[in-house]
Design an enzyme around this catalytic site. Structure first.
Site, short mmCIF file in Angstrom:
data_model
loop_
_atom_site.label_atom_id
_atom_site.label_comp_id
_atom_site.label_asym_id
_atom_site.label_seq_id
_atom_site.Cartn_x
_atom_site.Cartn_y
_atom_site.Cartn_z
N LYS A 198 -31.25 -32.66 13.01
CA LYS A 198 -30.41 -31.86 13.92
C LYS A 198 -29.25 -32.68 14.48
CE LYS A 198 -32.39 -30.25 17.65
NZ LYS A 198 -33.24 -29.38 18.52
N ASP A 266 -37.95 -39.76 4.24
CA ASP A 266 -38.12 -40.06 2.82
C ASP A 266 -39.16 -39.14 2.20
OD1 ASP A 266 -36.36 -42.19 3.15
OD2 ASP A 266 -37.95 -43.65 3.47
#
Length: 474
Positions: A198, A266
């Site tokens: 965000k 990841d």
């Protein structure tokens, strides 16, 4: 249950290769030299970081992984190459250079990170090195199902190289997923999707995200700015937001105790690539990625989630909209259930009745989870005759799965569950008491066989005969 079509997709990860160095210690005093903690080092180790951790996550899921990037011609670079090779990750596109291998050192006390020290050279790579990397990729990109660009702003993914890779990949109809860095996302233009959080999306679009309305405005800008096929933003504990046909859709995460968020990003991009390469749509892939991230944040340090851990987590979490699984699902799930006491039983369950429910509840009480093998329609027809089944296999499976005592249902095509019992090797194999003094199929693969009494006067056959009799009389 999420259905994966291709358990071994070939995925290329291009990005910043680094070492995550962990120093584990304890602290009992403050330094007399400065107001800082004195850490008594107990142990330390190296782990795969950055793009390497993306590759490790994909490897844990079962993908065939190739990694492209640069390392230093130093001891850390040699350690990285060795550890990647140990995981079966192809390192033929990794080039040693005179730059030092990037290392992030984290100091932890009682599982809490208190300090990080970075050693790196983050200057952009030379044009010569860029050309060398691109030439390596130019002849190999067609071999992959998906490409991930893992950008940690350590100098590898220059705007020029990034655009050259995206252009080549899209010309070959290969999806490109990008974990972006910085505030200028034009370098990722024409990628399939980006995975900003965000804050990153706010900075890239110069839009303060405070609610769903501002989030949608930012995502609209991001989609237009980068000409994305799919626009999504990760929302930490709120899951993943996806822009679909102008609507904002959220894939919620599952609440879980958080130990360490290191490497969660990841894991998300690796799981998204794995899911999309397996035929999932973006919503299913996002659910899959949320579950993978939830598994990882429950571990310490840059970690990975196996396919079996994710399937188990999905089953026990909010995404478990179905307990009906396939044989390949079972194979993926079993490693995560190695410490569980598995109970297995089987049957036709053509018209489920109170006797069945009582039997299954008693079976479940014998262990940690109950797997029910269900005869397919063809299998049941061979056993009971051409007039059966009354209820189709999908409906029978759905009713069984709705029972709280049943953890998984798997449909089998054979006349007996022999191969299924052999695969599962349950702790307890359950059959009805009518099998007393009879051979129980697959008993050699179970640790124990238990016989359970049926409820008297309850059977599918008698119910069916009563229905037919009433119909004939009318």
């Amino acid at each position: 249950m999420i259905r994966l079509h291709n358990k071994t997709p070939r995925i290329l990860v291009i990005g910043d290769i680094m070492v995550d160095h962990y120093i584990w210690g304890s602290c009992n005093r403050i330094s007399p030299e400065a107001p800082v903690q004195v850490v008594n080092v107990k142990s330390e180790n190296n782990r795969l970081g950055g793009a390497c951790n993306v590759g490790a996550n994909l490897s844990a899921l079962g993908a065939k992984v190739s990694l492209c990037g640069i390392i230093g011609d130093d001891s850390l670079g040699k350690w990285l190459a060795s550890d990647l090779d140990r995981l079966g990750i192809d390192i033929s596109c990794i080039i040693p250079t005179n730059r030092p291998t990037t290392q992030k050192s984290r100091i932890l006390i009682s599982h809490q990170q208190v300090l990080r020290v970075d050693r790196e050279d983050s200057a952009p790579i030379t044009a010569q090195l860029e050309d060398e990397l691109y030439e390596l990729l130019e002849h190999k990109l067609h071999n992959f199902d998906a490409i991930i660009l893992s950008d940690y702003a350590k100098g590898l993914l220059t705007t020029s190289l990034t655009q050259r890779i995206i252009t080549l990949a899209r010309s070959l109809h290969k999806p490109v997923l990008v974990d972006p860095k910085g505030s200028d996302y034009t370098k990722y233009k024409n990628a399939t999707l980006l995975t900003p959080n965000k804050l990153e999306a706010s900075l890239a679009t110069q839009t303060q995200i405070t609610d769903d309305t501002s989030l949608k405005i930012a995502m609209d800008k991001l989609k237009s700015l980068c000409n994305l096929d799919i626009c999504l933003v990760t929302l930490s504990e709120d899951g993943i937001a996806i822009l679909c046909d102008g609507r904002l859709v959220k894939s919620p995460t599952i609440a879980k105790e958080v130990y360490d968020v290191t490497g969660a990003g990841d894991t998300v991009i690796a799981a998204l690539a794995f899911g999309l390469s397996n035929g999932l749509d973006i919503f299913q892939a996002s659910d899959f990625a949320n579950a993978a991230a939830a598994v990882v944040i429950g571990k310490i340090g840059s970690a990975t989630a196996s396919l079996s851990e994710i399937i188990s987590f999905l089953h026990n979490g909010a995404y478990a909209d179905s307990k009906i699984i396939t044989r390949s699902d079972v194979q993926a799930l079993l490693p995560a259930l190695s410490e569980k006491k598995i109970v297995f039983t089987n049957g036709c369950f053509d018209i489920l009745h109170a006797g069945h429910v009582s039997y299954l509840q008693k079976a479940r009480e014998l262990g940690d989870l109950l797997i029910v093998g269900l005869n397919s329609d063809e299998s049941l027809r061979r056993l009971k005759g051409s007039s059966r089944p009354i209820i189709t296999q999908d409906d029978r499976a759905a009713v069984l799965a709705a029972l709280e005592c049943v953890d998984f249902v798997i449909i089998f095509e054979e006349d007996t569950p022999y191969e299924l019992v052999k695969l599962i090797a349950p702790s307890i194999l359950v059959k009805g008491a009518d099998y007393r003094d009879k051979e129980v199929v697959g008993s050699e693969f179970a640790k124990e066989v238990k016989l359970i009494e049926f409820v008297q006067g309850r059977s599918s056959t008698s119910i069916i005969e009563k229905i037919r009799s009433n119909h004939n009389q009318s």
